[in-house]
Design a protein around this motif. Structure first.
Motif, PDB file in Angstrom:
ATOM      1  N   ASN A  55       3.107  -0.808  -4.541  1.00  7.95           N
ATOM      2  CA  ASN A  55       3.890  -0.561  -3.325  1.00  7.95           C
ATOM      3  C   ASN A  55       4.535   0.825  -3.327  1.00  7.95           C
ATOM      4  OD1 ASN A  55       6.501  -1.166  -4.660  1.00  7.95           O
ATOM      5  ND2 ASN A  55       5.751  -3.264  -4.616  1.00  7.95           N
ATOM      6  N   GLN A  56       4.855   1.356  -4.489  1.00  9.39           N
ATOM      7  CA  GLN A  56       5.392   2.712  -4.531  1.00  9.39           C
ATOM      8  C   GLN A  56       4.310   3.728  -4.155  1.00  9.39           C
ATOM      9  OE1 GLN A  56       6.035   0.465  -7.016  1.00  9.39           O
ATOM     10  NE2 GLN A  56       8.245   0.269  -6.935  1.00  9.39           N
ATOM     11  N   ALA A  57       3.064   3.471  -4.558  1.00  5.64           N
ATOM     12  CA  ALA A  57       1.963   4.353  -4.165  1.00  5.64           C
ATOM     13  C   ALA A  57       1.791   4.340  -2.648  1.00  5.64           C
ATOM     14  CB  ALA A  57       0.668   3.928  -4.850  1.00  5.64           C
ATOM     15  N   LEU A  61       2.489   7.422   0.293  1.00  3.34           N
ATOM     16  CA  LEU A  61       1.546   7.802   1.348  1.00  3.34           C
ATOM     17  C   LEU A  61       2.084   7.531   2.750  1.00  3.34           C
ATOM     18  CD1 LEU A  61      -1.700   6.460  -0.350  1.00  3.34           C
ATOM     19  CD2 LEU A  61      -0.970   8.855  -0.137  1.00  3.34           C
ATOM     20  N   GLY A  62       3.334   7.041   2.837  1.00  4.96           N
ATOM     21  CA  GLY A  62       3.948   6.773   4.131  1.00  4.96           C
ATOM     22  C   GLY A  62       3.606   5.422   4.719  1.00  4.96           C
ATOM     23  N   ILE A  63       3.119   4.515   3.878  1.00  5.75           N
ATOM     24  CA  ILE A  63       2.721   3.182   4.339  1.00  5.75           C
ATOM     25  C   ILE A  63       3.836   2.190   4.024  1.00  5.75           C
ATOM     26  CG2 ILE A  63       1.022   1.328   4.072  1.00  5.75           C
ATOM     27  CD1 ILE A  63      -0.967   3.533   3.127  1.00  5.75           C
ATOM     28  N   LYS A  64       4.244   1.424   5.000  1.00  5.20           N
ATOM     29  CA  LYS A  64       5.255   0.384   4.780  1.00  5.20           C
ATOM     30  C   LYS A  64       4.616  -0.798   4.064  1.00  5.20           C
ATOM     31  CE  LYS A  64       8.638   1.505   8.178  1.00  5.20           C
ATOM     32  NZ  LYS A  64       9.554   2.153   7.325  1.00  5.20           N
ATOM     33  N   ASN A  66       4.584  -4.124   3.939  1.00 10.24           N
ATOM     34  CA  ASN A  66       4.809  -5.422   4.552  1.00 10.24           C
ATOM     35  C   ASN A  66       3.527  -5.826   5.278  1.00 10.24           C
ATOM     36  OD1 ASN A  66       4.842  -3.957   7.004  1.00 10.24           O
ATOM     37  ND2 ASN A  66       7.075  -3.774   6.948  1.00 10.24           N
ATOM     38  N   LYS A  67       3.602  -6.862   6.035  1.00  5.75           N
ATOM     39  CA  LYS A  67       2.436  -7.427   6.718  1.00  5.75           C
ATOM     40  C   LYS A  67       2.036  -6.517   7.884  1.00  5.75           C
ATOM     41  CE  LYS A  67       1.388 -11.708   9.078  1.00  5.75           C
ATOM     42  NZ  LYS A  67       1.958 -12.998   9.456  1.00  5.75           N
ATOM     43  N   ASN A  68       1.221  -5.495   7.584  1.00  2.00           N
ATOM     44  CA  ASN A  68       0.732  -4.594   8.624  1.00  2.00           C
ATOM     45  C   ASN A  68      -0.671  -4.110   8.258  1.00  2.00           C
ATOM     46  OD1 ASN A  68       0.807  -1.681   7.506  1.00  2.00           O
ATOM     47  ND2 ASN A  68       2.840  -2.474   6.947  1.00  2.00           N
ATOM     48  N   GLU A  69      -1.402  -3.628   9.236  1.00  2.00           N
ATOM     49  CA  GLU A  69      -2.809  -3.242   9.047  1.00  2.00           C
ATOM     50  C   GLU A  69      -2.985  -2.085   8.068  1.00  2.00           C
ATOM     51  OE1 GLU A  69      -5.782  -4.680  10.123  1.00  2.00           O
ATOM     52  OE2 GLU A  69      -4.387  -6.299  10.640  1.00  2.00           O
ATOM     53  N   ASN A  70      -2.106  -1.089   8.124  1.00  4.18           N
ATOM     54  CA  ASN A  70      -2.238   0.052   7.205  1.00  4.18           C
ATOM     55  C   ASN A  70      -2.090  -0.389   5.752  1.00  4.18           C
ATOM     56  OD1 ASN A  70      -2.683   1.927   9.215  1.00  4.18           O
ATOM     57  ND2 ASN A  70      -0.528   2.462   9.417  1.00  4.18           N
ATOM     58  N   TYR A  71      -1.113  -1.251   5.498  1.00  4.05           N
ATOM     59  CA  TYR A  71      -0.911  -1.720   4.127  1.00  4.05           C
ATOM     60  C   TYR A  71      -2.059  -2.627   3.700  1.00  4.05           C
ATOM     61  CZ  TYR A  71       1.620  -3.225  -0.060  1.00  4.05           C
ATOM     62  OH  TYR A  71       1.983  -3.481  -1.355  1.00  4.05           O
ATOM     63  N   LYS A  72      -2.547  -3.442   4.611  1.00  2.56           N
ATOM     64  CA  LYS A  72      -3.692  -4.308   4.304  1.00  2.56           C
ATOM     65  C   LYS A  72      -4.900  -3.452   3.923  1.00  2.56           C
ATOM     66  CE  LYS A  72      -6.095  -6.670   7.479  1.00  2.56           C
ATOM     67  NZ  LYS A  72      -6.440  -7.716   8.445  1.00  2.56           N
ATOM     68  N   ASP A  73      -5.171  -2.409   4.710  1.00  2.00           N
ATOM     69  CA  ASP A  73      -6.298  -1.522   4.411  1.00  2.00           C
ATOM     70  C   ASP A  73      -6.111  -0.831   3.066  1.00  2.00           C
ATOM     71  OD1 ASP A  73      -7.389  -2.229   6.856  1.00  2.00           O
ATOM     72  OD2 ASP A  73      -6.770  -0.376   7.865  1.00  2.00           O
ATOM     73  N   PHE A  74      -4.890  -0.385   2.795  1.00  2.00           N
ATOM     74  CA  PHE A  74      -4.591   0.273   1.515  1.00  2.00           C
ATOM     75  C   PHE A  74      -4.839  -0.686   0.342  1.00  2.00           C
ATOM     76  CE2 PHE A  74      -1.457   1.114  -1.865  1.00  2.00           C
ATOM     77  CZ  PHE A  74      -1.846   2.392  -2.246  1.00  2.00           C
ATOM     78  N   CYS A  75      -4.287  -1.883   0.430  1.00  2.00           N
ATOM     79  CA  CYS A  75      -4.458  -2.873  -0.650  1.00  2.00           C
ATOM     80  C   CYS A  75      -5.926  -3.214  -0.857  1.00  2.00           C
ATOM     81  CB  CYS A  75      -3.656  -4.138  -0.341  1.00  2.00           C
ATOM     82  SG  CYS A  75      -1.877  -3.913  -0.453  1.00  2.00           S
ATOM     83  N   ASN A  76      -6.638  -3.417   0.235  1.00  2.00           N
ATOM     84  CA  ASN A  76      -8.056  -3.745   0.125  1.00  2.00           C
ATOM     85  C   ASN A  76      -8.853  -2.607  -0.482  1.00  2.00           C
ATOM     86  OD1 ASN A  76      -8.948  -6.491   1.210  1.00  2.00           O
ATOM     87  ND2 ASN A  76      -7.400  -5.852   2.677  1.00  2.00           N
ATOM     88  N   LEU A  77      -8.520  -1.376  -0.138  1.00  3.76           N
ATOM     89  CA  LEU A  77      -9.203  -0.233  -0.741  1.00  3.76           C
ATOM     90  C   LEU A  77      -8.986  -0.228  -2.258  1.00  3.76           C
ATOM     91  CD1 LEU A  77     -10.708   2.546  -0.524  1.00  3.76           C
ATOM     92  CD2 LEU A  77      -8.432   3.544  -0.471  1.00  3.76           C
TER      93      LEU A  77
END
Length: 165
Positions: A55-57, A61-64, A66-77
Motif C-alpha cells: 500500500n505504501q508503493a 504512485l498517487g493511488i488510494k 481502498n476499493k477503487n479501480e486504480n488500486y485494483k489494477d495496481f494490485c493485479n499487476l
C-alpha cells in the motif's frame, strides 16, 4: 512498471536459488535434522516471494489504497506479474509462492533507512505494512477490508500455500 518489477524479481530468484542450494548442501551434510528426520521435505518447500509495503508503493504512485479501480489494477499487476514469474522460474527442485510478509523488524528498519536516505516514506506511519489495506485507515470498513482480500484484488494470484489472502 511490469518490466521494472521483473528486473527486481530476477535478482530475488537468484537469491532464493542460492539460498536453496545452501539448504541442499546442509541437508546432504546431515546438518538439517528436521529435514533429515522427515519433518520437512526440501523438495516440497516453497521459496517465498514476500510482499511488504504494497500500500505504501501504491500511495507513492498517487493511488488510494481502498476499493477503487486504480488500486485494483495496481494490485493485479503486482500479483499477476509475480505469479507469472514464479511459474517461469519453477523447476523440479524449486517452487516459489507469494505471500504478504510482516517482515517484523525489517519493515521498521527499511522504513527508517529510506527516510534517512531521503526517499519518500508515508508520514502517517513508521513502518511498511504487510496488508492489502492500510491498517491505520479509519475510513475503510471491515467489509471493504474483506473485499480487498477477495477475488477482485488478490484473486487466484497468490500461489503456493495461499495463506495471505
Amino acid at each position: 512498471m511490469k518490466v521494472y518489477l521483473i528486473k527486481i524479481l530476477e535478482r530475488v530468484y537468484k537469491y532464493q536459488t542460492a539460498y536453496n542450494a545452501c539448504l541442499t548442501h546442509l541437508y546432504n551434510a546431515g546438518l538439517l535434522t528436521s529435514y533429515n528426520a522427515g519433518f520437512i521435505d526440501l523438495k516440497k518447500q516453497y521459496l517465498t516471494i514476500g510482499i511488504n509495503g504494497l500500500n505504501q508503493a501504491a500511495e507513492f504512485l498517487g493511488i488510494k489504497c481502498n476499493k477503487n479501480e486504480n488500486y485494483k489494477d495496481f494490485c493485479n499487476l503486482i500479483f499477476k506479474t509475480i505469479k507469472e514469474q514464479n511459474n517461469l522460474h519453477r523447476t523440479k527442485d524449486l517452487m516459489f509462492n507469494t505471500e504478504f510478509t510482516p517482515c517484523e523488524s525489517a519493515s521498521i528498519k527499511l522504513y527508517n533507512r529510506d527516510k534517512k536516505d531521503g526517499y519518500w516514506v508515508p508520514s502517517d506511519t513508521n513502518l511498511y505494512a504487510s496488508y492489502i489495506f492500510k491498517p491505520n485507515d479509519i475510513n475503510i470498513s471491515v467489509l471493504d477490508k474483506i473485499y480487498l482480500h477477495g477475488r477482485d484484488f488478490c484473486g487466484d494470484n497468490l500461489d503456493g500455500r495461499k495463506t495471505a489472502c
